[in-house]
Design a protein around this motif. Structure first.
Motif, short mmCIF file in Angstrom:
data_model
loop_
_atom_site.label_atom_id
_atom_site.label_comp_id
_atom_site.label_asym_id
_atom_site.label_seq_id
_atom_site.Cartn_x
_atom_site.Cartn_y
_atom_site.Cartn_z
N LEU A 199 0.94 -1.31 0.05
CA LEU A 199 -0.46 0.09 -0.31
C LEU A 199 1.19 1.15 0.49
CD1 LEU A 199 -2.80 -1.18 2.72
CD2 LEU A 199 -2.93 0.16 0.04
N PRO A 200 1.64 1.17 0.92
CA PRO A 200 2.89 3.20 1.11
C PRO A 200 3.76 2.77 -0.55
CG PRO A 200 3.07 1.69 3.30
CD PRO A 200 2.48 0.05 1.96
N LEU A 201 3.52 1.91 -1.59
CA LEU A 201 4.19 1.86 -2.90
C LEU A 201 2.72 2.47 -3.72
CD1 LEU A 201 6.05 -1.43 -2.61
CD2 LEU A 201 7.02 1.53 -2.56
N MET A 202 2.04 1.99 -3.49
CA MET A 202 1.18 2.88 -5.25
C MET A 202 0.65 4.17 -4.89
SD MET A 202 -0.68 0.00 -4.44
CE MET A 202 -2.39 0.69 -5.64
N GLU A 203 1.49 5.29 -4.32
CA GLU A 203 1.44 6.52 -4.89
C GLU A 203 3.03 6.99 -5.16
OE1 GLU A 203 1.99 10.92 -2.37
OE2 GLU A 203 1.81 9.31 -1.63
N ARG A 204 3.64 6.10 -5.00
CA ARG A 204 5.35 6.05 -5.67
C ARG A 204 5.21 5.79 -6.72
NH1 ARG A 204 11.12 5.86 -4.78
NH2 ARG A 204 10.42 7.42 -3.49
N PHE A 205 4.07 4.33 -6.58
CA PHE A 205 4.39 4.16 -8.45
C PHE A 205 3.17 4.88 -9.60
CE2 PHE A 205 7.15 0.88 -6.82
CZ PHE A 205 7.57 0.67 -7.84
N GLY A 206 2.12 6.37 -8.98
CA GLY A 206 0.74 6.72 -9.05
C GLY A 206 0.09 6.11 -9.75
N LEU A 207 -0.13 5.25 -8.21
CA LEU A 207 -0.87 4.31 -8.98
C LEU A 207 -2.23 4.76 -7.33
CD1 LEU A 207 0.30 1.01 -9.63
CD2 LEU A 207 -1.19 2.57 -10.64
N ALA B 112 0.96 -0.23 -13.10
CA ALA B 112 0.47 -1.75 -12.06
C ALA B 112 1.17 -2.54 -12.28
CB ALA B 112 -0.72 -2.07 -12.11
N ALA B 113 1.44 -3.02 -13.01
CA ALA B 113 1.97 -4.20 -13.73
C ALA B 113 4.21 -3.75 -13.74
CB ALA B 113 2.23 -4.51 -15.07
N PHE B 114 4.81 -2.59 -13.06
CA PHE B 114 5.76 -2.41 -13.34
C PHE B 114 5.95 -2.30 -11.32
CE2 PHE B 114 6.28 0.66 -16.50
CZ PHE B 114 7.07 0.03 -17.52
N LEU B 115 4.49 -1.88 -10.17
CA LEU B 115 5.04 -2.29 -9.43
C LEU B 115 5.17 -3.64 -8.95
CD1 LEU B 115 4.42 -1.40 -6.60
CD2 LEU B 115 2.08 -1.16 -6.51
N ARG B 116 4.47 -4.98 -9.01
CA ARG B 116 3.98 -6.38 -9.52
C ARG B 116 5.62 -6.64 -10.32
NH1 ARG B 116 0.42 -8.73 -13.61
NH2 ARG B 116 2.06 -7.95 -15.65
#
Length: 268
Positions: free
Chosen positions: A131-139, A158-162
């Motif tokens: 969850l804390p990474l969602m903002e970093r990845f623009g999501l 989202a694919a990059f975050l995965r």
């Protein structure tokens, strides 16, 4: 940055400053009992750096990426991950195919955490870490949306975050921007390079787009050959690119055009 440090980078020891995170030495590979598709490949990428591989269709770019990922074992030569022979062992390098492959029955957050869940982590704990990474990845705000509700660019984020959550500091990307419209592609590749540099991810990107390669990469490796005619591909040349010299105006600069001309000349 504490969450990012907790997440990943767990499968390989950190390289010494300036040492390659991933390196190919005199690499040759092919499929089954067929002839070599690529041979004599030498390339390297450091942590936080992006390099691109370009070449004509059918020259073996994806075959090379499979060897670099450990999905196939080299016939000769080595793939070194932080100095250790990868020896055809998959799972230690993150691999992102051309399509985002998001599961339509899972939310964006649940798609992103799939690598953690498959590795045995409890779903609740995986969500708390991601969850804390969602903002970093623009999501931010997209956590509970379905893939079908998002644009192509957002799905790719989202694919990059995965891919990041796979837990490796080396990422291999097979034409990750090719399905996007031109404006989204430019915006997303700039974002990716900045994010990868900040997080220390070493990236190898395959692309057919010379402009994209020059705009993203510190080095562009040009493959040349015709495996279908029995001529395995090798690195025809390596073009170094200095983005810092021109700042934000690099893509309109003479340095950009000079590097592009050099790549095109190697492509023939």
């Amino acid at each position: 940055m504490g969450v990012e440090k907790d997440i990943a980078r767990g499968t390989a020891a950190a390289s010494a400053p300036g040492a390659p995170a991933l390196e190919a030495r005199d690499l040759a590979c092919g499929w089954d009992a067929g002839p070599d598709v690529v041979c004599g490949i030498n390339l390297r990428v450091e942590c936080g750096q992006t390099v691109c591989i370009v070449g004509k269709s059918g020259c073996g770019k994806t075959t090379l990426l499979h060897a670099l990922s450990g999905l196939t074992r080299p016939r000769t030569g080595q793939v070194l991950l932080h100095g250790e022979d990868l020896d055809g062992r998959p799972g230690r390098v993150s691999y992102m195919p051309q399509k985002d492959l998001l599961l339509p029955s899972r939310t964006i957050l649940d798609n992103a955490i799939l690598p953690l869940v498959l590795a045995g982590e409890k779903k609740g704990a995986a969500r708390a870490r991601a969850l804390p990474l969602m903002e970093r990845f623009g999501l931010s705000g997209c956590e509970d949306k379905w893939p079908g509700e998002l644009s192509g660019g957002m799905r790719q984020r989202a694919a990059f975050l995965r891919t990041y959550l796979m837990g490796n500091d080396v990422a291999l990307l097979d034409e990750p921007f090719s399905a996007l419209d031109a404006l989204t592609r430019v915006d997303l590749r700039r974002w990716y390079c900045q994010m990868a540099a900040e997080l220390g991810i070493a990236s190898v990107v395959i692309t057919h787009d010379v402009d994209e390669a020059v705009s993203m990469a510190s080095r562009v490796y040009v493959l040349a050959g015709d495996p279908r005619a029995g001529v395995p591909s090798t690195v025809a040349g390596e073009v170094s690119v200095d983005h810092a010299a021109e700042g934000d105006g690099f893509e309109l600069s003479g340095a950009f055009l000079a590097a592009k001309r050099e790549v095109l000349a190697l492509l023939g």
